[in-house]
Motif scaffolding. Structure first.
Motif, PDB file in Angstrom:
ATOM      1  N   PRO A   1       0.855  -1.190   0.000  1.00  0.00           N
ATOM      2  CA  PRO A   1       0.000   0.000   0.000  1.00  0.00           C
ATOM      3  C   PRO A   1       0.892   1.242   0.000  1.00  0.00           C
ATOM      4  CG  PRO A   1      -0.024  -1.045   2.173  1.00  0.00           C
ATOM      5  CD  PRO A   1       0.859  -1.885   1.290  1.00  0.00           C
TER       6      PRO A   1
ATOM      7  N   GLY B   1       1.428  10.942   3.569  1.00  0.00           N
ATOM      8  CA  GLY B   1       2.523  11.259   4.482  1.00  0.00           C
ATOM      9  C   GLY B   1       2.307  12.554   5.243  1.00  0.00           C
ATOM     10  N   GLU B   2       1.131  12.708   5.804  1.00  0.00           N
ATOM     11  CA  GLU B   2       0.784  13.950   6.520  1.00  0.00           C
ATOM     12  C   GLU B   2       1.760  14.255   7.663  1.00  0.00           C
ATOM     13  OE1 GLU B   2      -3.314  13.961   7.638  1.00  0.00           O
ATOM     14  OE2 GLU B   2      -3.168  15.987   8.471  1.00  0.00           O
ATOM     15  N   ARG B   3       2.063  13.242   8.480  1.00  0.00           N
ATOM     16  CA  ARG B   3       2.957  13.458   9.627  1.00  0.00           C
ATOM     17  C   ARG B   3       4.380  13.753   9.190  1.00  0.00           C
ATOM     18  NH1 ARG B   3       1.436   8.021  12.640  1.00  0.00           N
ATOM     19  NH2 ARG B   3       1.120   7.470  10.442  1.00  0.00           N
TER      20      ARG B   3
ATOM     21  N   LYS C   1       5.879  10.855   1.394  1.00  0.00           N
ATOM     22  CA  LYS C   1       7.153  10.373   1.969  1.00  0.00           C
ATOM     23  C   LYS C   1       7.740   9.174   1.230  1.00  0.00           C
ATOM     24  CE  LYS C   1       4.765   7.556   5.427  1.00  0.00           C
ATOM     25  NZ  LYS C   1       4.444   7.324   6.834  1.00  0.00           N
TER      26      LYS C   1
ATOM     27  N   SER D   1      -6.958   0.597   0.455  1.00  0.00           N
ATOM     28  CA  SER D   1      -5.892   0.419  -0.553  1.00  0.00           C
ATOM     29  C   SER D   1      -5.525  -1.048  -0.687  1.00  0.00           C
ATOM     30  CB  SER D   1      -4.642   1.228  -0.158  1.00  0.00           C
ATOM     31  OG  SER D   1      -4.939   2.605  -0.123  1.00  0.00           O
TER      32      SER D   1
ATOM     33  N   LYS E   1      10.333   2.280  10.349  1.00  0.00           N
ATOM     34  CA  LYS E   1       9.227   2.827   9.558  1.00  0.00           C
ATOM     35  C   LYS E   1       9.406   4.336   9.482  1.00  0.00           C
ATOM     36  CE  LYS E   1       4.223   2.892   9.175  1.00  0.00           C
ATOM     37  NZ  LYS E   1       3.531   3.990   9.866  1.00  0.00           N
TER      38      LYS E   1
HETATM   39  N1  CTP Z   1      -1.485   3.992   2.796  1.00  0.00           N
HETATM   40  C1  CTP Z   1      -2.272   3.656   1.691  1.00  0.00           C
HETATM   41  N2  CTP Z   1      -3.514   4.221   1.532  1.00  0.00           N
HETATM   42  C2  CTP Z   1      -3.987   5.097   2.425  1.00  0.00           C
HETATM   43  C3  CTP Z   1      -3.213   5.444   3.568  1.00  0.00           C
HETATM   44  C4  CTP Z   1      -1.957   4.866   3.724  1.00  0.00           C
HETATM   45  O1  CTP Z   1      -1.837   2.867   0.854  1.00  0.00           O
HETATM   46  N3  CTP Z   1      -5.180   5.643   2.214  1.00  0.00           N
HETATM   47  C5  CTP Z   1      -0.145   3.401   2.936  1.00  0.00           C
HETATM   48  C6  CTP Z   1       0.972   4.432   3.049  1.00  0.00           C
HETATM   49  O2  CTP Z   1       1.361   4.889   1.760  1.00  0.00           O
HETATM   50  C7  CTP Z   1       2.058   3.647   3.781  1.00  0.00           C
HETATM   51  C8  CTP Z   1       1.279   2.641   4.617  1.00  0.00           C
HETATM   52  O3  CTP Z   1      -0.060   2.648   4.133  1.00  0.00           O
HETATM   53  O4  CTP Z   1       2.900   2.941   2.909  1.00  0.00           O
HETATM   54  C9  CTP Z   1       1.353   2.957   6.099  1.00  0.00           C
HETATM   55  O5  CTP Z   1       0.717   4.204   6.331  1.00  0.00           O
HETATM   56  P1  CTP Z   1       1.380   5.472   7.040  1.00  0.00           P
HETATM   57  O6  CTP Z   1       2.764   5.174   7.489  1.00  0.00           O
HETATM   58  O7  CTP Z   1       0.382   5.987   8.014  1.00  0.00           O
HETATM   59  O8  CTP Z   1       1.544   6.484   5.794  1.00  0.00           O
HETATM   60  P2  CTP Z   1       0.679   7.761   5.453  1.00  0.00           P
HETATM   61  O9  CTP Z   1      -0.771   7.459   5.674  1.00  0.00           O
HETATM   62  O10 CTP Z   1       1.094   8.206   4.096  1.00  0.00           O
HETATM   63  O11 CTP Z   1       1.215   8.810   6.545  1.00  0.00           O
HETATM   64  P3  CTP Z   1       0.328   9.750   7.502  1.00  0.00           P
HETATM   65  O12 CTP Z   1      -0.535   8.831   8.328  1.00  0.00           O
HETATM   66  O13 CTP Z   1       1.335  10.511   8.302  1.00  0.00           O
HETATM   67  O14 CTP Z   1      -0.477  10.640   6.582  1.00  0.00           O
END
Ligand code: CTP
Ligand code: MG
Length: 231
Positions: free
Chosen positions: A12, A17-19, A26, A87, A214
């Motif tokens: 996925p 990559g909000e954080r 990211k 996803s 991670k």
């Molecule tokens: N991911 C995804 N579909 C989404 C949300 C997340 O495929 N709707 C994937 C991210 O790309 C990542 C993995 O799930 O490879 C783990 O998620 P996380 O580390 O939380 O990534 P992000 O959601 O991109 O980061 P954040 O929560 O900070 O926005």
């Protein structure tokens, strides 16, 4: 290993990559000469036990097409959904006709660039004869507190607590059923094992330290760089 059983990898990679907070998602930030997504894909693209690889991309992704993915394996991309679970489910639907219901899928975060062949092979060997599946994980080392506001309200016994990493490897039809149930019933989950637990099945854990790295915030890049440079 049982050569009759296919093992598909699903990455996925549709998050924003909000954080992490950079101007590109990211998974497209580079460590050395490769993006985090390429590092995350590498062990699967080069592992003889893996049958094919599916990557779920954001519907607005305009970076993936710039990567040069070289592989002799089946390789497909699909559109991700609103959560990680959506996803992964989309990717499962996309590969439905490419494997048997009892074959395995290994779901791996695109944000974990340091997975070693050793840990990947150990997971596959330990899971291939199981009825359900297992995940890479690691025991919690720090003391764990429950906090309300900025006050500790409880110290939690950590002796049986583990961090869940990826890959998480399950029989295709069980993961499909489990994720579909969670999505249909609006049950919020952050990994595949939670979905499998939700349908009442037992998940095994296997310790795998390379999977723990991670990328969530920019500071995590340093740890990943170190891990990758000693590989
Ligand atoms: N991911 C995804 N579909 C989404 C949300 C997340 O495929 N709707 C994937 C991210 O790309 C990542 C993995 O799930 O490879 C783990 O998620 P996380 O580390 O939380 O990534 P992000 O959601 O991109 O980061 P954040 O929560 O900070 O926005
Ligand atoms: Mg997220």
């Amino acid at each position: 290993m049982n050569n009759e059983t296919a093992c598909w990898a699903i990455l996925p990679a549709a998050g924003i990559g909000e954080r992490f907070g950079s101007n590109i998602p990211k998974q497209y930030v580079k460590i050395a000469d490769k993006t985090i997504l390429e590092h995350a894909l590498k062990p699967f693209l080069t592992n003889e036990n893996i049958t094919g690889v599916a990557v779920a991309l954001n519907s607005h992704d305009d970076h993936f097409s710039n990567l040069q993915i070289k592989t002799s394996k089946q390789f497909i991309t699909t559109v991700g959904g609103e959560t990680r679970a959506h996803s992964v489910l989309n990717a499962l639907i996309e590969i439905e006709n490419l494997l048997d219901r009892s074959d395995f899928v290994l779901v791996h975060d695109a944000a974990r660039p340091c997975l070693s062949h050793q840990d990947l092979n150990a997971l596959i060997e330990n899971t291939i004869d199981l009825g359900v599946g297992s995940i890479l994980a690691g025991p919690v080392a720090d003391t764990v507190k429950r906090v309300e506001g900025n006050t500790i309200v409880e110290t939690i016994d950590r002796s049986d607590l583990w961090h869940a990493y990826t890959p998480q490897m399950f029989r295709y039809h069980l993961l499909f059923t489990a994720l579909k149930k969670c999505i249909d019933k609006n049950i919020s989950i952050t990994d595949e094992a939670s979905a499998i637990e939700e349908i009442g099945l037992k998940v095994n854990v296997l310790r795998g330290d390379s999977a723990k790295v991670k990328i969530t915030i920019p500071q995590d890049l340093k740890i990943a760089e170190k891990f990758l440079s000693v590989e």
